[in-house]
Design a protein around this motif. Structure first.
Motif, mmCIF file in Angstrom:
data_model
loop_
_atom_site.group_PDB
_atom_site.id
_atom_site.type_symbol
_atom_site.label_atom_id
_atom_site.label_comp_id
_atom_site.label_asym_id
_atom_site.label_seq_id
_atom_site.Cartn_x
_atom_site.Cartn_y
_atom_site.Cartn_z
ATOM 1 N N LYS A 26 -8.056 -10.338 -3.968
ATOM 2 C CA LYS A 26 -6.685 -9.857 -3.799
ATOM 3 C C LYS A 26 -6.398 -9.469 -2.353
ATOM 4 O O LYS A 26 -5.631 -8.538 -2.093
ATOM 5 N N ALA A 85 2.713 -7.668 -1.805
ATOM 6 C CA ALA A 85 2.637 -6.702 -2.899
ATOM 7 C C ALA A 85 3.399 -7.191 -4.121
ATOM 8 O O ALA A 85 2.968 -6.975 -5.263
ATOM 9 N N GLU A 89 -3.555 -6.753 -3.468
ATOM 10 C CA GLU A 89 -3.867 -5.331 -3.439
ATOM 11 C C GLU A 89 -4.405 -4.844 -2.104
ATOM 12 O O GLU A 89 -4.393 -3.647 -1.829
ATOM 13 N N ILE A 90 -4.919 -5.748 -1.256
ATOM 14 C CA ILE A 90 -5.523 -5.360 0.024
ATOM 15 C C ILE A 90 -4.907 -6.217 1.122
ATOM 16 O O ILE A 90 -4.730 -7.432 0.954
ATOM 17 N N ALA A 99 0.909 -1.714 11.103
ATOM 18 C CA ALA A 99 0.659 -0.765 10.021
ATOM 19 C C ALA A 99 1.947 -0.041 9.658
ATOM 20 O O ALA A 99 2.650 0.482 10.539
ATOM 21 N N PRO A 128 3.615 4.345 3.079
ATOM 22 C CA PRO A 128 2.813 3.464 2.220
ATOM 23 C C PRO A 128 3.685 2.526 1.404
ATOM 24 O O PRO A 128 4.772 2.884 0.957
ATOM 25 N N PRO A 162 3.982 0.595 -2.027
ATOM 26 C CA PRO A 162 3.380 0.708 -3.363
ATOM 27 C C PRO A 162 2.653 -0.573 -3.768
ATOM 28 O O PRO A 162 3.151 -1.678 -3.583
ATOM 29 N N ILE A 220 -0.245 -1.849 -2.630
ATOM 30 C CA ILE A 220 -1.101 -2.567 -1.691
ATOM 31 C C ILE A 220 -1.749 -1.581 -0.727
ATOM 32 O O ILE A 220 -1.095 -0.660 -0.206
ATOM 33 N N GLU A 221 -3.052 -1.744 -0.509
ATOM 34 C CA GLU A 221 -3.804 -0.922 0.442
ATOM 35 C C GLU A 221 -3.886 -1.660 1.770
ATOM 36 O O GLU A 221 -4.312 -2.809 1.832
ATOM 37 N N VAL A 222 -3.463 -0.981 2.826
ATOM 38 C CA VAL A 222 -3.395 -1.594 4.143
ATOM 39 C C VAL A 222 -4.567 -1.117 4.984
ATOM 40 O O VAL A 222 -4.812 0.089 5.112
ATOM 41 N N ARG A 223 -5.289 -2.084 5.560
ATOM 42 C CA ARG A 223 -6.382 -1.778 6.489
ATOM 43 C C ARG A 223 -6.015 -2.396 7.836
ATOM 44 O O ARG A 223 -5.912 -3.626 7.964
ATOM 45 N N PHE A 237 -15.284 -4.151 2.214
ATOM 46 C CA PHE A 237 -14.578 -4.600 1.013
ATOM 47 C C PHE A 237 -15.562 -5.156 -0.015
ATOM 48 O O PHE A 237 -15.377 -5.026 -1.219
#
Length: 454
Positions: free
Chosen positions: A386, A413, A418-419, A427, A431, A433, A435-438, A453
């Motif tokens: 993902k 998203a 998800e990532i 960035a 946030p 919703p 999805i995780e942002v790196r 990961f």
């Protein structure tokens, strides 16, 4: 009877030369001179333009008005045009033979005909052939005016008499003007016919759509000045053996360039694709090495495209570097960056890169996804299922931001990813919703994030 004198005309700049030579003296391009018939000096052809020339005005005194747009009824085509057809607009659409240019325009005229006066000028097909296509596509266009003609003067006379709101010329390479002696499709004929039709469109408000042939290299045939004359240039892309077609705007005076329309070829013609990202994502039963999902931006539309890489041991002294859908020279640069800044050695490996679905990606934001796909294939280790990636990679190993990063993340998203591994400058402040942002600054950090990961 005296033999017609030949001259050589450059297809790029239109410069004329008495004899052929490899390089054009006018623009410096190579192998662009083509033989044509020398035309006699014209007298009075443009004399009427002096009387209708506009008066000098100050820019601040001009009251600009937003040109009203007429939707064609085909959503994907309207997107590429910038919202619809503008009165007096001249559109040039090109593509490989049989890719669907005439089909799309016939569908558009069938949608416009009940609301606007239209005219279809066919220079390549007979009236019976056009009628058979309309019947095969089950189009309700029995009242559509059809003119089988290739004489420019007769076409202009019909346009002045009928005064349609939209006219389709299929195609510009088949027309000829009686004022010139050269054959239809020559540089002089194409340039003259396009100029006359454009002049008529601007003076009467008739929107003219020209169909253009392409060369074996995929560029529009005829002089390069043809693309400068018109307002909008559209290109059909895609493999004729595939059911999907892409229409891209590379020039648009009334909208954004690089807009992309996605169509599916069916037995009833071209149909717009509402979720084009699904076309460019492969469906794997389980994660596979060498596959990385990129969020690219085509005009105002974010698209998710899967980038695939295959790294294999070279069986020759010179390893192969092959890229389909992405720039090949940039691939060599990215391999050098991986070697210098991340210690990834591919000097003894063949590297193959492919963009799934036949889409062509020109933006540098695909760099990071290409690098990660190469590392994944080299290590035979799949990326997280993902994960989406975008970002430009510089020669110093830094990760540079891509435009419209927020829109890319929201699209990812929405499709369930998800990532996201993105540049630090992209960035989001709030946030997003689901999805995780790196965020990363350098290529080394991106590779370290992959280990986390996994």
């Amino acid at each position: 009877m005296a033999k017609a004198k030949s001259i050589y005309v450059c297809t790029e700049c239109g410069a004329q030369n008495p004899k052929w030579q490899g390089q054009c003296p006018g623009c410096g391009q190579w192998n662009t001179l083509v033989e044509s018939v020398a035309e006699p000096a014209a007298t009075g052809r443009f004399a009427t333009l002096a009387a209708s020339a506009g008066k000098m005005q100050k820019l601040g005194e001009i009251d600009p008005r937003e040109a009203p747009r007429q939707p064609t009824g085909i959503e994907e085509l309207d997107r590429v045009l910038g919202g619809g057809i503008v009165p007096g607009m001249v559109v040039l659409i090109g593509g490989d033979p049989g890719i669907g240019k005439s089909t799309l325009l016939l569908q558009a005229l069938a949608q416009l005909q009940p609301r606007q006066s239209t005219l279809y000028v066919s220079g390549e097909e007979s009236t019976e052939q056009v009628a058979l296509r309309a019947r095969r596509l089950q189009l309700d266009c029995g009242d559509l005016p059809l003119l089988p003609e290739i004489s420019l003067e007769k076409i202009l006379a019909t346009l002045r008499e009928v005064r349609p709101a939209v006219a389709v010329i299929d195609s510009i390479q088949t027309l000829y003007s009686e004022a010139l002696q050269s054959a239809p499709g020559s540089v002089a004929q194409v340039r003259e016919c396009a100029a006359q039709l454009t002049r008529h469109a601007k003076s009467t408000g008739t929107s003219v759509i020209l169909v253009g042939h392409v060369t074996k290299d995929g560029a529009l045939a005829g002089p390069r000045v043809l693309e400068h004359i018109v307002d909008t240039v559209l290109y059909f892309e895609g493999d004729t053996h595939s059911s999907f077609r892409l229409v891209r705007a590379i020039k648009n005076r009334f909208g954004a360039v690089n807009e992309l329309g996605v169509f599916a070829m069916t037995d009833k013609g071209l149909r717009g694709v509402s979720n084009p990202s699904a076309l460019f994502l492969s469906q794997h039963a389980q994660p596979v090495p060498g596959a990385c999902v990129l969020v690219t931006q085509e005009g105002t539309r974010p698209l998710l495209v899967e980038i695939q890489a295959l790294v294999d041991m070279a069986h020759s002294p010179s390893p192969r570097r092959l890229s389909v859908g992405l720039e090949q020279n940039r691939l060599a640069m990215l391999l050098a960056v991986l070697h210098r800044h991340a210690g990834i050695v591919c000097s003894d490996q063949d590297v193959f890169i492919n963009a799934v679905g036949g889409v062509k990606i020109a933006e540098p934001a695909a760099d990071l996804s290409v690098c990660l796909a190469i590392v994944s294939s080299l290590r035979s280790k799949p990326l997280p299922p993902k994960l989406v990636v975008f970002g430009e990679v510089g020669l110093a190993g830094e990760i540079r931001p891509a435009p419209r990063g927020q829109e890319r993340l929201r699209e990812a998203a929405k499709l369930g990813f998800e990532i996201a591994l993105i540049p630090t400058a992209n960035a989001p402040r709030q946030p997003i919703p689901g999805i995780e942002v790196r965020a990363v600054d350098r290529i080394e950090q991106a590779l370290d994030a992959l280990r986390e990961f996994s």
